[in-house]
Design a protein around this motif. Structure first.
Motif, PDB file in Angstrom:
ATOM      1  N   UNK A 218       0.833  -1.200   0.000  1.00  0.00           N
ATOM      2  CA  UNK A 218       0.000   0.000   0.000  1.00  0.00           C
ATOM      3  C   UNK A 218       0.871   1.255   0.000  1.00  0.00           C
ATOM      4  N   UNK A 219       1.939   1.257   0.796  1.00  0.00           N
ATOM      5  CA  UNK A 219       2.832   2.416   0.832  1.00  0.00           C
ATOM      6  C   UNK A 219       3.501   2.641  -0.518  1.00  0.00           C
ATOM      7  N   UNK A 220       3.875   1.556  -1.199  1.00  0.00           N
ATOM      8  CA  UNK A 220       4.481   1.697  -2.529  1.00  0.00           C
ATOM      9  C   UNK A 220       3.491   2.316  -3.507  1.00  0.00           C
ATOM     10  N   UNK A 246      -8.235  17.826  -2.373  1.00  0.00           N
ATOM     11  CA  UNK A 246      -6.995  17.355  -1.783  1.00  0.00           C
ATOM     12  C   UNK A 246      -7.285  16.443  -0.588  1.00  0.00           C
ATOM     13  N   UNK A 247      -6.410  15.468  -0.383  1.00  0.00           N
ATOM     14  CA  UNK A 247      -6.564  14.591   0.768  1.00  0.00           C
ATOM     15  C   UNK A 247      -6.423  15.386   2.056  1.00  0.00           C
ATOM     16  N   UNK A 248      -7.350  15.233   3.004  1.00  0.00           N
ATOM     17  CA  UNK A 248      -7.235  15.970   4.269  1.00  0.00           C
ATOM     18  C   UNK A 248      -6.022  15.562   5.085  1.00  0.00           C
ATOM     19  N   UNK A 249      -5.436  14.386   4.791  1.00  0.00           N
ATOM     20  CA  UNK A 249      -4.269  13.911   5.528  1.00  0.00           C
ATOM     21  C   UNK A 249      -2.958  14.279   4.846  1.00  0.00           C
ATOM     22  N   UNK A 250      -3.013  15.094   3.790  1.00  0.00           N
ATOM     23  CA  UNK A 250      -1.780  15.469   3.117  1.00  0.00           C
ATOM     24  C   UNK A 250      -1.337  14.400   2.143  1.00  0.00           C
ATOM     25  N   UNK A 251      -0.028  14.230   2.003  1.00  0.00           N
ATOM     26  CA  UNK A 251       0.526  13.290   1.036  1.00  0.00           C
ATOM     27  C   UNK A 251       0.013  11.871   1.309  1.00  0.00           C
ATOM     28  N   UNK A 252      -0.259  11.146   0.250  1.00  0.00           N
ATOM     29  CA  UNK A 252      -0.814   9.801   0.393  1.00  0.00           C
ATOM     30  C   UNK A 252       0.160   8.819   1.026  1.00  0.00           C
ATOM     31  N   UNK A 253       1.465   9.025   0.807  1.00  0.00           N
ATOM     32  CA  UNK A 253       2.426   8.125   1.426  1.00  0.00           C
ATOM     33  C   UNK A 253       2.281   8.153   2.948  1.00  0.00           C
ATOM     34  N   UNK A 255      -0.382   8.943   4.653  1.00  0.00           N
ATOM     35  CA  UNK A 255      -1.655   8.295   4.981  1.00  0.00           C
ATOM     36  C   UNK A 255      -1.503   6.781   4.997  1.00  0.00           C
ATOM     37  N   UNK A 256      -0.793   6.242   3.983  1.00  0.00           N
ATOM     38  CA  UNK A 256      -0.629   4.789   3.880  1.00  0.00           C
ATOM     39  C   UNK A 256       0.261   4.246   4.985  1.00  0.00           C
ATOM     40  N   UNK A 455      -5.773   4.021   3.870  1.00  0.00           N
ATOM     41  CA  UNK A 455      -5.739   3.742   5.304  1.00  0.00           C
ATOM     42  C   UNK A 455      -6.277   2.343   5.605  1.00  0.00           C
ATOM     43  N   UNK A 456      -7.395   1.986   4.983  1.00  0.00           N
ATOM     44  CA  UNK A 456      -7.938   0.634   5.174  1.00  0.00           C
ATOM     45  C   UNK A 456      -6.974  -0.420   4.652  1.00  0.00           C
ATOM     46  N   UNK A 457      -6.390  -0.159   3.483  1.00  0.00           N
ATOM     47  CA  UNK A 457      -5.429  -1.100   2.928  1.00  0.00           C
ATOM     48  C   UNK A 457      -4.233  -1.300   3.832  1.00  0.00           C
ATOM     49  N   UNK A 458      -3.729  -0.215   4.417  1.00  0.00           N
ATOM     50  CA  UNK A 458      -2.577  -0.330   5.311  1.00  0.00           C
ATOM     51  C   UNK A 458      -2.923  -1.142   6.551  1.00  0.00           C
ATOM     52  N   UNK A 459      -4.129  -0.957   7.073  1.00  0.00           N
ATOM     53  CA  UNK A 459      -4.541  -1.723   8.253  1.00  0.00           C
ATOM     54  C   UNK A 459      -4.612  -3.216   7.932  1.00  0.00           C
TER      55      UNK A 459
END
Length: 474
Positions: A218-220, A246-253, A255-256, A455-459
């Protein structure tokens, strides 16, 4: 025994920034992997070792930079032009034309610091969900080379699964990232319409085709997505990017990597093709879906059920798919004869569609888009199988009868194309292996909410640990 390709792309990124490896070392390693393995897989249509070495040397000479993909290896899907490198688009029609200029997404990834090793295989003009063409060998699944890798980003997925690339860009107009990613045991993210400026969907009929990442983790996927959106780390400059917030959490990396949050989900096993074809979900896939829903519930997420809204989707989508092929530049009988049967059928039918029918189709699909978004609005994400069937054998799709071929594609992947019509983000996650083959689930998000899917994928990834999974023997 440890080898460099066992590192995730994110780990390679860390090594490069700390000076523990150089771009040339990664280029040499992956080119050796391609030379050793691609004869069995058919992931690449063109390999460019000299250009890759020159690019790596230039990056090293300039010194380490803050470019988000600095020194990481990748490859271009062979629907995108790279100046000086043949573009086949999976077709004999073009004969490997050599463009003078590069596609925008290629320039974006170069600006982000990536090193291209060549061009990954795609079906003819990216029109099908499997990658078998007349210009080269079929693209095979590293989990079992008797099976196909899916499509249309089949070469990209097969290359990543076989450890010939750490990640790869794809494009998705009806499932073309998610289908091969699921078949090859990978993470594949189709962003919202408008999220990736260089492949926003704005130039695609019906807004279907967008660009996104295929990766092992997911991070990749988030790392590559960030670079596709903004290669210099600044707000996107292209006005089409404004169509998605825009994502409220900033950069997607970030978030992941954090993988935080509790969400309300729904499971869905109905598809918009159910009334048109005899759609059946393989019992093994249904079991994985139930197990994943149960796991999400134990992790504290709400899990409900939902269904597809009623619609005339099969007729509408088929008309749009045909209309989208009408512009393929086959104008003489000789040129038409160079097309594969499924493509020739699509082109011929597409050119029979009049302006009134096309306008009505687009209006009907806009209504469908609104109905889907309304139905899903109560949930942060809707989970479906990515594929209804396990990976298909090479040669399974009918090479002669286009109508049967179309039906087979719908039977295999009935849950993907409607997400493109609705313009929603979706991610496939390799949550299980069954009988030695990967099984993925698809999470569909609200408009512009790739952050929730990551976020779900990382979990799930932290629980299931697929990031260290490789096909046996690869």
């Amino acid at each position: 025994m440890f080898e460099l390709h066992h590192l995730t792309a994110h780990e390679q990124w860390d090594w490069l920034r700390r000076g523990e490896a150089t771009p040339t070392e990664f280029v040499d390693h992956y080119l050796a992997r391609i030379d050793l393995l691609d004869g069995d897989v058919g992931a690449f249509v063109t390999v460019t070792p000299e250009a890759a070495h020159d690019r790596a040397a230039a990056l090293e000479a300039a010194g380490r930079s803050t470019a988000p993909l600095w020194g990481l290896t990748s490859a271009d899907k062979d629907l995108s032009d790279r100046a000086g490198v043949p573009t086949w688009s999976g077709s004999r029609l073009f004969g490997g034309r050599v463009p003078r200029a590069s596609s925008e997404i290629v320039d974006v990834l170069d600006e982000a610091g990536a090193v291209s090793l060549g061009k990954t295989a795609t079906p003819e003009f990216g029109l099908t969900g499997y990658t078998e063409t007349t210009i080269g060998p079929p693209t095979r699944n590293p989990y079992d080379v008797a099976l196909g890798a899916g499509g249309s980003s089949g070469g990209a997925a097969a290359a990543v699964a076989a450890g010939m690339l750490p990640f790869a860009p794809g494009s998705d107009g009806g499932g073309s990232i998610r289908i091969p990613a699921a078949a090859c045991g990978l993470v594949g993210l189709k962003p919202s319409r408008g999220r990736v400026p260089a492949q926003s969907g704005a130039t695609s009929l019906g807004g279907l085709s967008v660009g996104g990442p295929i990766a092992r983790t997911v991070a990749d996927a988030a790392l590559l997505l960030d670079a596709m959106i903004s290669p210099d780390g600044l707000p996107p400059r292209h006005h089409h990017a404004l169509r998605a917030p825009e994502s409220p959490d900033g950069a997607y990396l970030g978030t992941a990597v954090r993988g935080e949050g509790r969400f309300q989900l729904a499971v869905m096993t109905t598809s918009p093709w159910d009334d048109a074809f005899d759609i059946e979900i393989d019992p093994r896939i249904a079991t994985v879906l139930r197990d994943t829903a149960d796991l999400l519930a134990t992790m504290g997420h709400g899990v409900d059920e939902t269904t597809m809204p009623e619609s005339d989707y099969p007729r509408l989508f088929k008309t749009l798919w045909q209309a989208g092929a009408a512009g393929i530049p086959a104008d003489t009988p000789e040129e038409f004869a160079r097309l594969e049967p499924i493509t020739a059928w699509l082109v011929a039918r597409g050119r029979e569609i009049g302006a009134r029918e096309l306008a009505a189709t687009l209006a009907g699909l806009t209504g469908f888009e609104r109905a889907v978004i309304d139905r899903f609005d109560a949930f942060d994400a809707v989970m479906t199988p990515t594929l209804a069937l396990m990976p298909r054998p090479v040669g399974w799709h009918d090479p002669v009868d286009p109508e049967r071929n179309f039906e087979q594609q719908c039977l295999y992947s009935p849950f993907t194309s409607f997400v493109n019509v609705a313009g929603l983000p979706a991610i496939t996650l390799p949550v299980a292996e069954v009988d030695g083959l990967p099984v993925g689930v698809q999470l569909i998000g609200r408009p512009g909410r790739e952050d929730v899917l990551l976020a779900l994928g990382a979990q799930l990834e932290r629980r299931l640990r697929w990031q260290r999974r490789h096909p046996a023997g690869w």
